[in-house]
Write an enzyme that holds these catalytic residues in place. Structure first.
Site, short mmCIF file in Angstrom:
data_model
loop_
_atom_site.label_atom_id
_atom_site.label_comp_id
_atom_site.label_asym_id
_atom_site.label_seq_id
_atom_site.Cartn_x
_atom_site.Cartn_y
_atom_site.Cartn_z
N LYS A 191 -52.67 -44.14 -92.46
CA LYS A 191 -54.14 -44.22 -92.45
C LYS A 191 -54.62 -45.62 -92.81
O LYS A 191 -55.66 -46.06 -92.32
CB LYS A 191 -54.71 -43.18 -93.42
CG LYS A 191 -54.57 -41.73 -92.93
CD LYS A 191 -55.14 -41.55 -91.54
CE LYS A 191 -55.56 -40.13 -91.22
NZ LYS A 191 -55.98 -40.00 -89.80
N TYR B 154 -48.61 -40.43 -94.86
CA TYR B 154 -49.97 -40.24 -94.34
C TYR B 154 -50.87 -41.40 -94.79
O TYR B 154 -51.60 -41.99 -93.99
CB TYR B 154 -50.49 -38.90 -94.86
CG TYR B 154 -51.87 -38.50 -94.42
CD1 TYR B 154 -52.09 -37.87 -93.20
CD2 TYR B 154 -52.97 -38.71 -95.25
CE1 TYR B 154 -53.36 -37.47 -92.82
CE2 TYR B 154 -54.24 -38.31 -94.88
CZ TYR B 154 -54.44 -37.69 -93.67
OH TYR B 154 -55.70 -37.29 -93.30
P1 NAI Z 1 -57.74 -30.56 -87.59
O1 NAI Z 1 -56.34 -30.13 -87.83
O2 NAI Z 1 -58.76 -29.54 -87.33
O3 NAI Z 1 -57.81 -31.60 -86.38
C1 NAI Z 1 -56.73 -32.41 -85.97
C2 NAI Z 1 -56.49 -32.13 -84.51
O4 NAI Z 1 -55.51 -33.05 -84.01
C3 NAI Z 1 -55.93 -30.72 -84.28
O5 NAI Z 1 -56.79 -30.00 -83.40
C4 NAI Z 1 -54.55 -30.97 -83.69
O6 NAI Z 1 -54.16 -30.01 -82.72
C5 NAI Z 1 -54.71 -32.35 -83.08
N1 NAI Z 1 -53.42 -33.03 -82.92
C6 NAI Z 1 -52.40 -33.08 -83.81
N2 NAI Z 1 -51.38 -33.78 -83.30
C7 NAI Z 1 -51.77 -34.19 -82.07
C8 NAI Z 1 -51.15 -34.97 -81.05
N3 NAI Z 1 -49.92 -35.47 -81.23
N4 NAI Z 1 -51.84 -35.23 -79.91
C9 NAI Z 1 -53.10 -34.73 -79.75
N5 NAI Z 1 -53.73 -33.98 -80.67
C10 NAI Z 1 -53.08 -33.72 -81.83
O7 NAI Z 1 -58.16 -31.45 -88.87
P2 NAI Z 1 -59.40 -32.44 -89.10
O8 NAI Z 1 -59.68 -32.39 -90.54
O9 NAI Z 1 -60.49 -32.21 -88.13
O10 NAI Z 1 -58.72 -33.87 -88.83
C11 NAI Z 1 -59.27 -34.87 -87.98
C12 NAI Z 1 -58.83 -36.23 -88.48
O11 NAI Z 1 -59.48 -36.51 -89.72
C13 NAI Z 1 -57.34 -36.35 -88.75
O12 NAI Z 1 -56.89 -37.64 -88.33
C14 NAI Z 1 -57.24 -36.24 -90.26
O13 NAI Z 1 -56.07 -36.86 -90.77
C15 NAI Z 1 -58.52 -36.96 -90.65
N6 NAI Z 1 -58.97 -36.67 -92.01
C16 NAI Z 1 -59.55 -35.47 -92.30
C17 NAI Z 1 -60.00 -35.23 -93.59
C18 NAI Z 1 -60.71 -33.99 -93.93
O14 NAI Z 1 -61.20 -33.89 -95.09
N7 NAI Z 1 -60.81 -33.01 -93.04
C19 NAI Z 1 -59.79 -36.23 -94.67
C20 NAI Z 1 -59.27 -37.47 -94.23
C21 NAI Z 1 -58.85 -37.66 -92.94
#
Ligand code: NAI
Length: 302
Positions: free
Chosen positions: A172, A168
């Site tokens: 990133k 990851y």
């Molecule tokens: P989340 O799990 O709510 O959102 C991620 C979304 O991406 C999900 O709705 C999922 O269905 C979708 N997804 C996964 N694989 C996919 C694919 N192959 N094609 C299309 N959609 C896909 O989690 P969150 O926290 O909103 O994450 C958003 C971004 O922020 C991610 O890239 C995560 O790694 C990043 N992030 C979040 C942090 C946090 O504190 N929430 C910290 C650092 C990074």
């Protein structure tokens, strides 16, 4: 400072992984400000398994109910065909793409010694390759129209390092490299590219943040993400840490260093003996491309 409201009228934004969490907050706000939003989400579990078109469709229904314009898409970012289909869906609906927020993500945390090849492939495919698959067809369209905004979603896990997140974190940090190159290559075509490393309570992190979680609303990340995608923002090649109402630049600095002198052949011991100068951070620059490093090297060789 301008007091004008930041608007997205006539702009078309693709937001990947916008069926929930952070991406959903961006989609709702940009639509509220006039953008036409392609809401992409595979609708799977946090580890990337499964899938359901309902996640993206529900966000679109919410936008439309509020009087906005949006189209749902459930393709996966993780293949070139999926990326192309996502961009095609926006083109079919509205004939243009102005903004791409690469936000889709999954989690497969394991300590490095226990890393499974399948997990490595899945994490790189969604986070890193996925961003390429969506951004490449979009970049070509933006270049033709001489306008574009890219936002990539990095993480402290890569920028600073975190236990159990080798794949990851590498993915990133890879996104920072991709954004930097798009900033350089897109500059003359009015394309700007930036990165955020968010911290927010979502389904991905609710088990990980502990008592801090209640103070880390995704809505507090949204304003910076939306600003960076606006026409009002001319920043490019930058990275920001954002969460809990705190907004802070992260940068890669290049120190002045130690120069042994033109034509010199320093020994291993010379390096050891100059470590404090080599490592000192005072007087550093924040390069905006390799030219800045070359300029410092040329100066040292004078
Ligand atoms: P989340 O799990 O709510 O959102 C991620 C979304 O991406 C999900 O709705 C999922 O269905 C979708 N997804 C996964 N694989 C996919 C694919 N192959 N094609 C299309 N959609 C896909 O989690 P969150 O926290 O909103 O994450 C958003 C971004 O922020 C991610 O890239 C995560 O790694 C990043 N992030 C979040 C942090 C946090 O504190 N929430 C910290 C650092 C990074």
């Amino acid at each position: 400072m301008s007091s004008a409201e930041i608007r997205f009228d006539d702009r078309v934004a693709i937001i990947t992984g916008a069926g929930g969490g952070l991406g959903k907050t961006y989609a709702l706000e940009m639509a509220r400000r006039g953008a036409r939003v392609l809401v992409n989400d595979l609708g799977g579990a946090v580890d990337g398994s499964g899938g359901a078109a309902t996640a993206a469709a529900a966000v679109v229904a919410e936008i439309v109910a509020a009087g906005g314009q949006a189209v749902a898409n459930a393709d996966s970012v993780s293949t070139p065909a999926g990326g192309a289909a996502i961009v095609d869906a926006a083109m079919t609906a509205w004939g243009r793409v102005d903004i791409v927020i690469n936000n889709a993500g999954i989690l497969r945390d394991k300590s490095f010694a226990k890393l499974e090849p399948d997990d490595l492939v899945a994490v790189l495919d969604v986070h890193l390759r996925g961003a390429f698959h969506v951004s490449l067809p979009a970049f070509k369209i933006m270049k033709e129209r001489s306008y574009g905004r890219f936002l990539f979603t990095s993480s402290a896990a890569g920028l600073f390092g975190n236990f159990g997140q080798a794949s990851y974190g590498a993915a990133k940090m890879g996104l920072v490299g991709l954004s930097n190159v798009l900033a350089v290559e897109g500059a003359r075509a009015g394309i700007r590219s930036n990165v955020i490393a968010p911290i927010a309570r979502t389904r991905m992190t609710e088990q990980l943040l502990g008592p801090l979680a209640e103070h880390l609303d995704p809505a507090q990340v949204m304003p910076l993400a939306v600003y960076l995608c606006s026409e009002a923002c001319s920043l490019t090649h930058e990275v920001f840490s954002v969460g809990g109402g705190r907004y802070a630049r992260v940068f890669i600095g290049l120190a002045k260093g130690w120069a042994a002198g033109k034509g010199s052949r320093p020994s291993v011991e010379d390096v050891r003996d100059h470590l404090s100068e080599i490592r000192a951070t005072d007087g550093h620059v924040v390069p905006t491309g390799i030219g800045d490093e070359m300029a410092m090297l040329m100066a040292a060789l004078k």
